[in-house]
Structures are given as structure tokens and as C-alpha cells.
Design a protein around this motif. Structure first.
Motif, PDB file in Angstrom:
ATOM      1  N   LEU A 203       0.729  -1.327  -0.104  1.00  0.00           N
ATOM      2  CA  LEU A 203      -0.015   0.069  -0.085  1.00  0.00           C
ATOM      3  C   LEU A 203       0.694   1.292   0.040  1.00  0.00           C
ATOM      4  O   LEU A 203       2.083   1.393   0.515  1.00  0.00           O
ATOM      5  N   GLN A 204       0.333   2.183  -0.606  1.00  0.00           N
ATOM      6  CA  GLN A 204       0.970   3.639  -0.527  1.00  0.00           C
ATOM      7  C   GLN A 204       0.528   4.477   0.507  1.00  0.00           C
ATOM      8  O   GLN A 204      -0.688   4.369   0.954  1.00  0.00           O
ATOM      9  N   TYR A 205       1.465   5.126   1.217  1.00  0.00           N
ATOM     10  CA  TYR A 205       0.870   6.119   2.367  1.00  0.00           C
ATOM     11  C   TYR A 205       1.281   7.426   1.694  1.00  0.00           C
ATOM     12  O   TYR A 205       2.347   7.775   1.026  1.00  0.00           O
ATOM     13  N   LEU A 206       0.667   8.477   2.357  1.00  0.00           N
ATOM     14  CA  LEU A 206       0.811   9.882   2.276  1.00  0.00           C
ATOM     15  C   LEU A 206       1.212  10.332   3.612  1.00  0.00           C
ATOM     16  O   LEU A 206       0.528  10.214   4.617  1.00  0.00           O
ATOM     17  N   ALA A 207       2.490  11.113   3.936  1.00  0.00           N
ATOM     18  CA  ALA A 207       2.708  11.593   5.303  1.00  0.00           C
ATOM     19  C   ALA A 207       2.271  12.975   5.388  1.00  0.00           C
ATOM     20  O   ALA A 207       1.990  13.749   4.555  1.00  0.00           O
ATOM     21  N   THR A 208       1.792  13.303   6.836  1.00  0.00           N
ATOM     22  CA  THR A 208       1.190  14.575   6.928  1.00  0.00           C
ATOM     23  C   THR A 208       2.410  15.665   7.297  1.00  0.00           C
ATOM     24  O   THR A 208       1.823  16.786   7.278  1.00  0.00           O
ATOM     25  N   GLY A 209       3.698  15.263   7.348  1.00  0.00           N
ATOM     26  CA  GLY A 209       4.694  16.087   7.551  1.00  0.00           C
ATOM     27  C   GLY A 209       4.914  16.549   9.025  1.00  0.00           C
ATOM     28  O   GLY A 209       5.902  17.244   9.317  1.00  0.00           O
ATOM     29  N   VAL A 210       4.191  16.133   9.924  1.00  0.00           N
ATOM     30  CA  VAL A 210       4.286  16.291  11.540  1.00  0.00           C
ATOM     31  C   VAL A 210       4.006  15.057  12.286  1.00  0.00           C
ATOM     32  O   VAL A 210       3.159  14.487  11.932  1.00  0.00           O
ATOM     33  N   SER A 211       4.960  14.787  12.955  1.00  0.00           N
ATOM     34  CA  SER A 211       4.761  13.452  13.894  1.00  0.00           C
ATOM     35  C   SER A 211       3.729  13.483  14.849  1.00  0.00           C
ATOM     36  O   SER A 211       3.484  14.760  15.694  1.00  0.00           O
ATOM     37  N   ALA A 342      -6.071   0.395  -4.742  1.00  0.00           N
ATOM     38  CA  ALA A 342      -7.384   0.977  -4.399  1.00  0.00           C
ATOM     39  C   ALA A 342      -7.346   1.219  -2.952  1.00  0.00           C
ATOM     40  O   ALA A 342      -8.414   1.859  -2.587  1.00  0.00           O
ATOM     41  N   ILE A 343      -6.510   1.312  -2.209  1.00  0.00           N
ATOM     42  CA  ILE A 343      -6.321   1.703  -0.704  1.00  0.00           C
ATOM     43  C   ILE A 343      -5.265   2.360  -0.573  1.00  0.00           C
ATOM     44  O   ILE A 343      -4.073   2.041  -0.829  1.00  0.00           O
ATOM     45  N   LYS A 344      -5.439   3.749   0.009  1.00  0.00           N
ATOM     46  CA  LYS A 344      -4.216   4.588   0.543  1.00  0.00           C
ATOM     47  C   LYS A 344      -4.358   4.961   2.020  1.00  0.00           C
ATOM     48  O   LYS A 344      -5.461   5.016   2.394  1.00  0.00           O
ATOM     49  N   LEU A 345      -3.213   5.068   2.634  1.00  0.00           N
ATOM     50  CA  LEU A 345      -3.034   5.412   4.072  1.00  0.00           C
ATOM     51  C   LEU A 345      -2.592   6.712   4.211  1.00  0.00           C
ATOM     52  O   LEU A 345      -1.685   7.174   3.339  1.00  0.00           O
ATOM     53  N   LEU A 346      -3.093   7.278   5.333  1.00  0.00           N
ATOM     54  CA  LEU A 346      -2.344   8.550   5.956  1.00  0.00           C
ATOM     55  C   LEU A 346      -1.522   8.451   6.943  1.00  0.00           C
ATOM     56  O   LEU A 346      -1.931   7.828   8.033  1.00  0.00           O
ATOM     57  N   LYS A 347      -0.243   8.486   7.049  1.00  0.00           N
ATOM     58  CA  LYS A 347       0.561   8.302   7.955  1.00  0.00           C
ATOM     59  C   LYS A 347       1.025   9.641   8.794  1.00  0.00           C
ATOM     60  O   LYS A 347       1.360  10.860   8.443  1.00  0.00           O
ATOM     61  N   PHE A 348       1.032   9.638  10.056  1.00  0.00           N
ATOM     62  CA  PHE A 348       1.029  10.661  10.782  1.00  0.00           C
ATOM     63  C   PHE A 348       2.491  10.705  11.359  1.00  0.00           C
ATOM     64  O   PHE A 348       3.163  10.532  12.465  1.00  0.00           O
TER      65      PHE A 348
END
Length: 351
Positions: A203-211, A342-348
Motif C-alpha cells: 500500500l501507498q501512504y502519504l505523510a502529514t509532515g508532522v509527527s 485501491a487503498i491509500k493510507l495517511l501516515k502521521f
């Protein structure tokens, strides 16, 4: 021949032939409003007319649940198991279910009416084999309750089994390790690589840029980026998945004119929406923390596969824990990511 027929008719004259009844099949009812399965096997364990759904079940000493009870369990599971309600659920006949998918599609080209047609590449095939395990529940009722005609054994048993199944499978579909259980969509190592570059099934993730947090300014922009990272065909039917603690943060997000991004459902039975997409609350999703994948967005019907045997098996045990009667229910269920695009994740996290 006429003499023989006549003598037979004479010998049976004045007698009533016994009624010939077909064996009671699954879901069939006898006199009254109770099924033979409930009044016989569940209450006393003595019903001899029960039939299993398949020949594979009879050998293990158990009974397949009649369709009416199995349907009650399935309806409740769909209602309270969040991932099941949006995933692709298929019924299988064995634990060896396999699904072939193609990667990359079939390349094509243009040519004039009489121009030469070059050979196009052949798509690569990948096999999806969802790990399977036996999901079980073991509710108990006292014999006195079972003897009481006013006690609704059917509804009680369906409720107990479906509640336990929903709790266990909900956690497995999210974070199951694939060992004698489904493999959750958060299991593995997601990457920030785009579609067509990363490994199949990742799966692919996108980071928020903030921990462990959203950015201080314009936090909702990260949700928009998450939506747009999903290809257009998958956005039709996509949904957000998160737990209630994460949703509590997002419900406070507002536009510049003070309107909330989260919108309640306009009608009973309809989901709440966020930026126009349904929100599914799954308590097994992780909380917002450093480098956690607390939010998923995608078309789970295209992205996650649930494979299950079509019947539940119940073993009645009145001996282990007297005076209680245990009903050991078992169902084979498997699950795995079917399409990682078909599924993406948001990484904090920072990256």
C-alpha cells in the motif's frame, strides 16, 4: 398380473397406509413456529432429522446451521463489522481459494486501416491467496433456559455468535498477521512510492509532515491530498476508515467560512460524510500517534477480499460445564489485500 394386483388391493382394504415424509432439510419447519433445528438439536440435542449443508460437514460430528439462522448471523455481521460492510465478500467451498489478477493491463496501440500491427506486451498475472483460519465462538446457556419454551434460542444464539465473530474478524481485517487468520490491510510495510512503481500488494501512504499530528495550518489539505492520490476509477465507491478518536479530531475541522468538513447523514441508515465520501468507524484502526497509519481511504470493494465458507458449524456440548450447554460455532474466514492501488493510507509522521 391382474390377479396379483387384485389380491394386493384386497389385503390392504380397510387399512390406512402410513404417511411417508421426506427428511427435513436445512431451514425446514415442523409443526409450530420453531424449526426442527431449534426445538430438537439446540434444546435437547436429540433431533435426528437434521441434514448438513454439505457432505464435508457430516464427518466432523457437527451440524450446519439452517439457512435462516445463518442468514441472521450474516446480516448482523454486515451491520456491525465495519470492514465486512465495505469489502468484497465471496463464498468459497474450501480453504484453497485462489484469485488471479493482472498487473499493468494489456497495452494497445493505434494503426492506420492497412498499417502493420505490432505485437503488444502480455500482462503479468499475480495470484491472491487470502490466508484463512477458523473463527469460533462458544456461547453457553443453562439447560433451564433451553427447556423454557419462552426462551428464544434462535435469536440468542445468532446474536451471541455474530457479536463475537464481528469483534474478532474486525481486528483481523485491519491488522491480522495472516497466521491462521486473515491478513489485515495494515499488515506489511507501506511505502510512499506511487502506483506502478512500488511492489505488488504494497500500500501507498502519504505523510502529514508532522509527527503524531496534522499540520497546524490547513490540516484538511492532507485529507484532500489523500483523496486525490487515489485514481479516479477507485474514488467512485471509496470511503474513509478510522476509529472514533481520530474522527473526533477531524469533526472539528472547518472551512474558512466556518462550515464543518464532516457532515452528518441526511437520512437514517446513510453514512456520515467527509469531503463528500462516507466515513466508516472501525475501532481496530490505530490511534493518532507517531508514524501511525490512523486513516485509510479507498475503494475496499476493489481493494480488500474476504473469503469465507458458506456455512457455520455448531457443536453442542452439554457435558463440559454443567449445568450449562455450550454451543461451539466455527466458520472458516480469510482475507487479504486484493488490489493495493485501491487503498491509500495517511501516515502521521514527518516522512
Amino acid at each position: 398380473m391382474e390377479q396379483v394386483t387384485g389380491s394386493l388391493e384386497a389385503s390392504f382394504e380397510g387399512t390406512v397406509a402410513p404417511a411417508v415424509e421426506r427428511p427435513v432439510l436445512s431451514g425446514a419447519r415442523v409443526s409450530g413456529s420453531r424449526s426442527a433445528f431449534v426445538d430438537g438439536y439446540l434444546r435437547t440435542g436429540s433431533e435426528i432429522e437434521l441434514k448438513s449443508f454439505t457432505g464435508a460437514v457430516a464427518g466432523d460430528g457437527g451440524y450446519a446451521v439452517p439457512r435462516e439462522i445463518d442468514a441472521m448471523i450474516d446480516r448482523t455481521l454486515t451491520a456491525i463489522s465495519p470492514i465486512r460492510s465495505i469489502a468484497n465478500v465471496v463464498r468459497v467451498g474450501s480453504a484453497g481459494y485462489r484469485k488471479l489478477v493482472t498487473t499493468g493491463g494489456t497495452p494497445s496501440g493505434w494503426a492506420s486501416e492497412i498499417g502493420a500491427r505490432a505485437e503488444t506486451a502480455t500482462p503479468a498475472f499475480k495470484e491472491i491467496a487470502p490466508p484463512m483460519g477458523e473463527l469460533f465462538a462458544n456461547p453457553a446457556a443453562s439447560q433451564a433456559m433451553l427447556d423454557d419454551a419462552a426462551f428464544d434460542v434462535e435469536s440468542w444464539l445468532a446474536g451471541e455468535i455474530s457479536t463475537e465473530f464481528a469483534r474478532a474478524e474486525g481486528a483481523a481485517f485491519v491488522s491480522g498477521d495472516g497466521v491462521n487468520k486473515p491478513k489485515g490491510f495494515l499488515t506489511g510495510t507501506p511505502t510512499n512510492e506511487a502506483d506502478g512503481v512500488r511492489a505488488f500488494g504494497t500500500l501507498q501512504y502519504l505523510a502529514t509532515g508532522v509527527s503524531a499530528a496534522f499540520p497546524a495550518s490547513n490540516p484538511a489539505d492532507k485529507l484532500v491530498d489523500l483523496i486525490q492520490s487515489l485514481r479516479t476509477p477507485y474514488r467512485q465507491g471509496a470511503a474513509f476508515v478510522m476509529n472514533s478518536a481520530t474522527l473526533a479530531r477531524i469533526r472539528k475541522f472547518k472551512t474558512t467560512d466556518g462550515a464543518f468538513l464532516w457532515q452528518p447523514a441526511m437520512a437514517s441508515g446513510q453514512p456520515d460524510t467527509l469531503l463528500g465520501y462516507p466515513v466508516v468507524e472501525a475501532e481496530d484502526m490505530p490511534d493518532v500517534a507517531a508514524d501511525s497509519f490512523a486513516i485509510a481511504f479507498g475503494n475496499f470493494r476493489a481493494g480488500y477480499l474476504i473469503a469465507e465458507r458458506s456455512e457455520t458449524t455448531i457443536l453442542r456440548d452439554p457435558f463440559t460445564h454443567k449445568p450449562f450447554v455450550h454451543f461451539y460455532a466455527v466458520k472458516r474466514i480469510g482475507g487479504a489485500v486484493m488490489n493495493s492501488e485501491a487503498i491509500k493510507l495517511l501516515k502521521f509522521g514527518v516522512s
